[in-house]
Every structure is written in structure tokens, then in C-alpha cells.
Design a protein around this motif. Sequence first.
Motif, PDB file in Angstrom:
ATOM      1  N   MET A  67       0.830  -1.207   0.000  1.00  0.00           N
ATOM      2  CA  MET A  67       0.000   0.000   0.000  1.00  0.00           C
ATOM      3  C   MET A  67       0.864   1.256   0.000  1.00  0.00           C
ATOM      4  O   MET A  67       0.558   2.233  -0.700  1.00  0.00           O
ATOM      5  CB  MET A  67      -0.917   0.005   1.224  1.00  0.00           C
ATOM      6  CG  MET A  67      -2.036  -1.006   1.195  1.00  0.00           C
ATOM      7  SD  MET A  67      -3.061  -0.926   2.700  1.00  0.00           S
ATOM      8  CE  MET A  67      -3.892   0.659   2.502  1.00  0.00           C
ATOM      9  N   GLU A  68       1.948   1.240   0.763  1.00  0.00           N
ATOM     10  CA  GLU A  68       2.837   2.407   0.793  1.00  0.00           C
ATOM     11  C   GLU A  68       3.454   2.647  -0.572  1.00  0.00           C
ATOM     12  O   GLU A  68       3.546   3.789  -1.046  1.00  0.00           O
ATOM     13  CB  GLU A  68       3.928   2.194   1.835  1.00  0.00           C
ATOM     14  CG  GLU A  68       3.425   2.205   3.271  1.00  0.00           C
ATOM     15  CD  GLU A  68       4.554   2.073   4.274  1.00  0.00           C
ATOM     16  OE1 GLU A  68       5.711   2.285   3.877  1.00  0.00           O
ATOM     17  OE2 GLU A  68       4.288   1.755   5.436  1.00  0.00           O
ATOM     18  N   THR A  69       3.903   1.563  -1.220  1.00  0.00           N
ATOM     19  CA  THR A  69       4.500   1.699  -2.547  1.00  0.00           C
ATOM     20  C   THR A  69       3.477   2.209  -3.550  1.00  0.00           C
ATOM     21  O   THR A  69       3.771   3.078  -4.375  1.00  0.00           O
ATOM     22  CB  THR A  69       5.054   0.343  -3.013  1.00  0.00           C
ATOM     23  OG1 THR A  69       6.004  -0.137  -2.058  1.00  0.00           O
ATOM     24  CG2 THR A  69       5.734   0.476  -4.371  1.00  0.00           C
ATOM     25  N   LEU A  70       2.250   1.670  -3.472  1.00  0.00           N
ATOM     26  CA  LEU A  70       1.189   2.119  -4.381  1.00  0.00           C
ATOM     27  C   LEU A  70       0.861   3.586  -4.140  1.00  0.00           C
ATOM     28  O   LEU A  70       0.689   4.366  -5.088  1.00  0.00           O
ATOM     29  CB  LEU A  70      -0.049   1.246  -4.180  1.00  0.00           C
ATOM     30  CG  LEU A  70      -1.304   1.614  -4.988  1.00  0.00           C
ATOM     31  CD1 LEU A  70      -1.006   1.604  -6.487  1.00  0.00           C
ATOM     32  CD2 LEU A  70      -2.442   0.642  -4.675  1.00  0.00           C
ATOM     33  N   VAL A  81      -5.597   5.156  -0.955  1.00  0.00           N
ATOM     34  CA  VAL A  81      -5.493   3.705  -1.090  1.00  0.00           C
ATOM     35  C   VAL A  81      -6.198   3.090   0.110  1.00  0.00           C
ATOM     36  O   VAL A  81      -6.017   3.539   1.248  1.00  0.00           O
ATOM     37  CB  VAL A  81      -4.023   3.254  -1.118  1.00  0.00           C
ATOM     38  CG1 VAL A  81      -3.926   1.740  -1.323  1.00  0.00           C
ATOM     39  CG2 VAL A  81      -3.257   3.974  -2.214  1.00  0.00           C
ATOM     40  N   LEU A  82      -7.011   2.045  -0.145  1.00  0.00           N
ATOM     41  CA  LEU A  82      -7.755   1.395   0.928  1.00  0.00           C
ATOM     42  C   LEU A  82      -7.530  -0.105   0.899  1.00  0.00           C
ATOM     43  O   LEU A  82      -7.454  -0.711  -0.172  1.00  0.00           O
ATOM     44  CB  LEU A  82      -9.259   1.658   0.799  1.00  0.00           C
ATOM     45  CG  LEU A  82      -9.758   3.097   0.775  1.00  0.00           C
ATOM     46  CD1 LEU A  82      -9.986   3.554  -0.658  1.00  0.00           C
ATOM     47  CD2 LEU A  82     -11.051   3.227   1.553  1.00  0.00           C
ATOM     48  N   LEU A  83      -7.461  -0.691   2.076  1.00  0.00           N
ATOM     49  CA  LEU A  83      -7.448  -2.147   2.243  1.00  0.00           C
ATOM     50  C   LEU A  83      -8.728  -2.524   2.966  1.00  0.00           C
ATOM     51  O   LEU A  83      -9.089  -1.901   3.969  1.00  0.00           O
ATOM     52  CB  LEU A  83      -6.231  -2.584   3.057  1.00  0.00           C
ATOM     53  CG  LEU A  83      -6.125  -4.090   3.363  1.00  0.00           C
ATOM     54  CD1 LEU A  83      -5.803  -4.861   2.087  1.00  0.00           C
ATOM     55  CD2 LEU A  83      -5.051  -4.344   4.424  1.00  0.00           C
ATOM     56  N   VAL A  90     -13.514  -1.488   5.715  1.00  0.00           N
ATOM     57  CA  VAL A  90     -12.268  -0.760   5.485  1.00  0.00           C
ATOM     58  C   VAL A  90     -11.353  -0.977   6.686  1.00  0.00           C
ATOM     59  O   VAL A  90     -11.707  -0.655   7.823  1.00  0.00           O
ATOM     60  CB  VAL A  90     -12.523   0.737   5.269  1.00  0.00           C
ATOM     61  CG1 VAL A  90     -11.206   1.476   5.058  1.00  0.00           C
ATOM     62  CG2 VAL A  90     -13.454   0.960   4.081  1.00  0.00           C
ATOM     63  N   LEU A  91     -10.152  -1.548   6.437  1.00  0.00           N
ATOM     64  CA  LEU A  91      -9.207  -1.842   7.509  1.00  0.00           C
ATOM     65  C   LEU A  91      -8.153  -0.757   7.671  1.00  0.00           C
ATOM     66  O   LEU A  91      -7.712  -0.463   8.784  1.00  0.00           O
ATOM     67  CB  LEU A  91      -8.501  -3.183   7.221  1.00  0.00           C
ATOM     68  CG  LEU A  91      -9.392  -4.415   7.112  1.00  0.00           C
ATOM     69  CD1 LEU A  91      -8.560  -5.620   6.682  1.00  0.00           C
ATOM     70  CD2 LEU A  91     -10.090  -4.702   8.430  1.00  0.00           C
ATOM     71  N   HIS A  92      -7.728  -0.156   6.541  1.00  0.00           N
ATOM     72  CA  HIS A  92      -6.600   0.781   6.605  1.00  0.00           C
ATOM     73  C   HIS A  92      -6.654   1.672   5.377  1.00  0.00           C
ATOM     74  O   HIS A  92      -7.058   1.239   4.287  1.00  0.00           O
ATOM     75  CB  HIS A  92      -5.289  -0.011   6.629  1.00  0.00           C
ATOM     76  CG  HIS A  92      -4.070   0.836   6.842  1.00  0.00           C
ATOM     77  ND1 HIS A  92      -3.993   1.838   7.787  1.00  0.00           N
ATOM     78  CD2 HIS A  92      -2.854   0.826   6.218  1.00  0.00           C
ATOM     79  CE1 HIS A  92      -2.793   2.389   7.744  1.00  0.00           C
ATOM     80  NE2 HIS A  92      -2.094   1.802   6.791  1.00  0.00           N
ATOM     81  N   THR A  93      -6.237   2.930   5.541  1.00  0.00           N
ATOM     82  CA  THR A  93      -6.220   3.866   4.421  1.00  0.00           C
ATOM     83  C   THR A  93      -4.936   4.679   4.424  1.00  0.00           C
ATOM     84  O   THR A  93      -4.359   4.946   5.477  1.00  0.00           O
ATOM     85  CB  THR A  93      -7.414   4.852   4.488  1.00  0.00           C
ATOM     86  OG1 THR A  93      -7.319   5.638   5.683  1.00  0.00           O
ATOM     87  CG2 THR A  93      -8.743   4.113   4.462  1.00  0.00           C
ATOM     88  N   LEU A  94      -4.501   5.070   3.239  1.00  0.00           N
ATOM     89  CA  LEU A  94      -3.422   6.033   3.045  1.00  0.00           C
ATOM     90  C   LEU A  94      -3.901   6.995   1.973  1.00  0.00           C
ATOM     91  O   LEU A  94      -4.483   6.564   0.974  1.00  0.00           O
ATOM     92  CB  LEU A  94      -2.127   5.345   2.569  1.00  0.00           C
ATOM     93  CG  LEU A  94      -1.423   4.388   3.515  1.00  0.00           C
ATOM     94  CD1 LEU A  94      -0.300   3.657   2.776  1.00  0.00           C
ATOM     95  CD2 LEU A  94      -0.837   5.138   4.702  1.00  0.00           C
ATOM     96  N   GLY A  95      -3.671   8.293   2.157  1.00  0.00           N
ATOM     97  CA  GLY A  95      -4.150   9.197   1.128  1.00  0.00           C
ATOM     98  C   GLY A  95      -3.730  10.630   1.316  1.00  0.00           C
ATOM     99  O   GLY A  95      -3.151  11.008   2.338  1.00  0.00           O
ATOM    100  N   SER A 398       2.835   2.263   9.485  1.00  0.00           N
ATOM    101  CA  SER A 398       1.880   1.493   8.692  1.00  0.00           C
ATOM    102  C   SER A 398       0.960   0.631   9.534  1.00  0.00           C
ATOM    103  O   SER A 398      -0.036   0.123   9.038  1.00  0.00           O
ATOM    104  CB  SER A 398       2.629   0.598   7.691  1.00  0.00           C
ATOM    105  OG  SER A 398       3.362  -0.410   8.365  1.00  0.00           O
ATOM    106  N   ILE A 399       1.276   0.430  10.823  1.00  0.00           N
ATOM    107  CA  ILE A 399       0.418  -0.375  11.691  1.00  0.00           C
ATOM    108  C   ILE A 399      -0.565   0.554  12.396  1.00  0.00           C
ATOM    109  O   ILE A 399      -0.159   1.558  12.985  1.00  0.00           O
ATOM    110  CB  ILE A 399       1.254  -1.145  12.732  1.00  0.00           C
ATOM    111  CG1 ILE A 399       2.279  -2.047  12.031  1.00  0.00           C
ATOM    112  CG2 ILE A 399       0.359  -1.984  13.630  1.00  0.00           C
ATOM    113  CD1 ILE A 399       3.205  -2.759  12.979  1.00  0.00           C
ATOM    114  N   PRO A 400      -1.859   0.266  12.346  1.00  0.00           N
ATOM    115  CA  PRO A 400      -2.829   1.126  13.042  1.00  0.00           C
ATOM    116  C   PRO A 400      -2.485   1.266  14.517  1.00  0.00           C
ATOM    117  O   PRO A 400      -1.985   0.328  15.148  1.00  0.00           O
ATOM    118  CB  PRO A 400      -4.159   0.381  12.859  1.00  0.00           C
ATOM    119  CG  PRO A 400      -3.956  -0.478  11.655  1.00  0.00           C
ATOM    120  CD  PRO A 400      -2.502  -0.849  11.651  1.00  0.00           C
TER     121      PRO A 400
END
Length: 676
Positions: A67-70, A81-83, A90-95, A398-400
Amino acid sequence: MTEATHPQTPAAPIGLAPGLIDQSHQRSALFGLRASDEPEFSSPLRGDLRNALDENRFLFQHAAPVMETLYDQIANTHSMVLLTSAKGMVLHTLGDTDFLEKASRVALTPGMDWSERSKGTNAIGTALSEQEALTVHGSQHFMDANKFLTCSCAPIFDPYGQVIGALDVTGDHRSFHHHTLALVRMSTQMIENHMFADIFPKAIRIHFHSRSEFLGTLVEGIVVFSPEGRFISANRSAQFQISLPFSALKAHTFSSLFGIPVSALHELFSGALPTPKQLVLHNGMAVWCRATLKTTSLWSGGPAADAPAATSGAAPLAGESTSAHVPLRKPPMSSLQYLDTGDPQVSNVIHKLRMICGKDIPVMILGETGTGKELLAQAIHCDSPRSRQPFIAVNCASIPESLIESELFGYEEGAFTGARKKGAVGKILQAHGGTLFLDEIGDMPKHLQTRLLRVLQERKVCPLGASKEIDVDIAVVCATHKSIKDMIARGDFREDLYYRLNGMVVRLPALRERTDFELVVGKILHSLCEDSHKASLSPEVLDLFKRYHWPGNFRQLYNLVRTAAVMVGCNGCIEIEHLPDDFLEELQLVPPAFPMPMPSARQCPPPLITLPTSPAEMKAAGQGDGLSLQDVTVSAMAQMLRLHKGNVSAAARALGVSRNTIYRKKDLLPPDVLRD
């Protein structure tokens, strides 16, 4: 489970056929949803987020680095980006911060349910329902509130062929990119391939492709067998090449698929460095193969362990998490000597680290994101007396926050609701005897800094719910791109913990500051191909690389070179046409030290204004000292937009860039230059 091709028509050119849209809308209506429904913020799944994160720990462990690379590839495009879990939570997001705020208005946040049953037609819910990668664009969403979104999603399959979750990129529908779904597919394949290596550590793994240069890439097939040759699993690329779905493969063995007995496989791939061998599949297709076999430890007569019969040679990304397993062989990229490529700043760092090697002095590595901090940490470990013990990497960013405490310290059975039976061993105890690498230490929550300080002082750890402490012996390496001293001044980081961690502080220079750029690129190309082959860069591409600012540093360079090398193959020459469009668009706005050659198919009208090429020219042009490249770029855009009365398309054509390049700088432009 095979690679699906999505039918497309002029009416729906983006990922999802009209028939599937209609079916999804019908399902949405049957669920009792209405297009006019307001976003629901009281999801029945929201209270179960912690339990869901624990249940999906295996998925999260492999997806977070990808996810970080994406996200690095889509940053600053008003996207996220969502997992999600297999149920659509939804477990985790980056944006991007601005878009995360917009997403929160429609409940696109961790803990919320985005299944079709809850949100109607949307990429996450519909991809999970159809078990296909797809894009839902704008008005194709069922609920009116979500029609400002464009979402590209792919389901993630576990090594047993079951949907385990989904990876999604969501953005504003006005900034849609046709390549986004391809990026999501590739990232999903990366996650799935990483899972194979972890879940079948003792099985026979065959990596194959019809073209040898694609071995070690995302498109290679991976099929797994028991030591006796019984089929266990296969990734989606393998299913596509073998032309059999997962269910049909269960009836096969290694011999029935590859036409030779398992004993012959051991003979073919014996020796220290066997080369790929060509075998013929049951359908008559000839493929090049590598094999990972269960063999005896290379160090002693100890327990059996994995040893690659033919390594892929692909270098790990600087930001990716590494396995907790002990490396049986030191890969060449995991040594200080290998990383010393002639840059004076790097040589000075390595000289300092060699002086303290084996002394268990904590090391803090500073540097921008993507400069290779984790790679340096691995090299410190592999050159130390602890090299045969575990190297455990923890990315604190990266870990919640709700999981990082249990990840680090572990927990006993019954420590909290949803805890695993028999508990779980934390990362600190996993690193016992070896090295604990705390990446992005600046993102560690304040309350955990106190617990970590105690561990470092007492060399004891107490898992959650435990009644006694456990002795632990670890070397500690940490890394951050933040200024810890500024954080201390703001009260965000404990000063006593900082002085416990900074026994030796070293700083890795950004890629644009290094003097060994050509040698670094050469090493990357060498790692992507066989020893006897190596792709090369044309002089024009090398010139472009040298004047680019590389905001993503080595992670960005490696991804770009790897993709280009796959396009040309080993022994090929990477030309400008093999580079991605967004990279070339950025270079159009970089003040060139020389005219930038562009292939005729991509030539654009010359800019009507000339960007200055040096500080002296900037001053002569009346732009003053101290202006950054971004200042000059924004000024050029603003001037051209005023000339064209706010017409973005016309300004983009005049500048020789895409409209999206201007839109990405929208927040920096004066408000009066853009036409609504």
C-alpha cells in the motif's frame, strides 16, 4: 480465478460492463437501498474494527508495505489507497490529506462497511461480489452521495484460492486515470505472491513463465507442491498459463502438470547456483522454471530450511517489510560493503557503522522516504555477530495505532476481546538474539514510547495480559524521515527515549544529492537480470535521470527502472518511450540544463514561455534569489493560464504538459487564474 477480461463498450469505457452495472444496481435495490440515501456513519461493523484487524493480521502484514509503494505512485492526485476485509470493512487507508477529508464525509474511513449491501454499487463491494478487478466511475455508483468518486478495486485471493480482502484506489472522478486499475492489479498480485513465500515455507515452489526474462517479476506463475509432488496451490498467473482454474488443479500432481517426477526436479536444480530450466506443461507450452526446494541448512547440519535453487535476483524495495526468518545466505545487497558505491557521504556513514559493528550501540538512521534506510538496517544486521539470528522490521507508521501495542509487545490469551487462543508473540520477542528495526520511529504513539523506553532500559518485555516480564536480548536500529528534535520541542516525542536510541546517528543523503548515481542504476539493473545479462540505459534516458529531482528516491527509481526493464527485457536498452507518462510530464516542467529529446510520438508544441535554466537566469529574469523549482513552475503555469484566460486545456498545450499536471498544482496557483 483466471485473469478476467472485462467486456467494454463505448457507453462504459472504464472497467465495468453495462450488464454488470445493471445487475449490481438491481442487487442494491433488492437490499432496500435508495439512490438518495445519505451516507451511513453508524456501520454495524464499525465496533468490530479491532477484531477485524486481528483476524486479518496475515493480510495486513503483507498488504501494508505494498500500500505504501502504491500510494507513492499516486500521491498528490487527490486519491487514497484502501485495504478492506473480505466482507468489505475498510481496515486501513493512506491518502492525500485533502481527499481523506472529503472521503470522511461519505464514511469512507476505517471500520466502515463498503459492501454492496451497505453502500450499493461501488468498486469495493462490487469487486468482492463479482470476484473481479474493476472500476466504478462517477455516475455508475448506486448512491448519489458517492458519484463524485472514481474507484478502482481488485479482490485479493489467499494462497488457497479464497477471497481474503480487497485493495482499492479511490479519487475524485474528475482526475480519473485509465492506468489506475492496472496499478491496483499489479499491487494485488504483489501481495498475493508475498503470501505464497510466507505460508508455504517448506513446500516445493515452482516459479515459471514462457519467457525467462519474466521470472522474478509480478507476472511469473507460482505453483506449490508438497515434497511428494501433490498440488497445494497456484497463483492467478500460474492458473492463466496452465489454463486450468484452481478447482481443476487440485486433481493434479507435479508429474501430471510438468511431465517429470519430483525426483528429477531435485536433480535438475541441484548445485549452488543452478540456472533456469525449460520444462513443458501438460498443455504443451514450454516454460522456463526456477525451483525453491526444501533442503538442509547451508550453515550446519541443523533443521531443514528453505534455500532458493535459483534466486530471482530482484532487489527488495527500500520501504518493504522483510521476513522474520533468519537469512541462510547473506544476499549481496545486505552488506555494508555492497552499499558503499563511492559517494563520499555514504562512505562516511558506512565507515562510522563499521567502527561500532558488533558493539550493540543503538543506531538511528535519518533520511527522506525511500533513501534506503531499511536496506542499511539490514546491512548493519548482516555484518554483525547477530547475522544468523532474526532481523525483525516494524513500520510504526503502517500499523494502526490500535494494533501497534500488541504487535510490538505481544499478548496473552484473553488479553482483549478477539485475542487469539494461546496469545501471540510480539515483534520485540521475535527479535530475541537478533536485531529489531523500528522504521518511522517518529510515528510511534506517545504512550508506547514510555513502554519502549522501559524495554530498552531493563531489557525485559511484558506482553499484554501477562503477569511476568520476559528477558530479551536485542540490538536496536531505528529510522525516521522526521526531525525528532522538533518533535521533542513540540512535546510529541520523549527526550529520554531519543537519547536511548541515538547511540550513533547517521544520515542517508537523498538520491539527487549523491555522486554515484550511474553506479547505483547499474547495480539495480544488474539485480533485475541474470549475471550474464543486463539491461542498459540509453544516454538520453540517463541524462533525464540525472536532472530529475527524485522525490521518491530509491523506491521511485527502482520501481521505474524495474518496469522499464520488464518492457525491454534483459539485454535490451531502455529508451525514453519506455518511461511512464507522468514521469515525462514532470520533466517537461523541469528547467532543463540542455534540450530534452522526446520521441516523435510524444512531441508537444514548444512552450510559449521559456523557463530559466539556472539561478543566474532566474535572477536575470527578475525572479529573485531563493526561489525553488516549484515556485518557477507555478509561476509559469499562472502566466500561461492568464494568457489563455483560465483555459486549462489551452495552457497545458502551450506548456507541453497534460491538464492533470496543472490540476495537481491547483492549490498553489492564484485563485484568479483558473476558470470555473
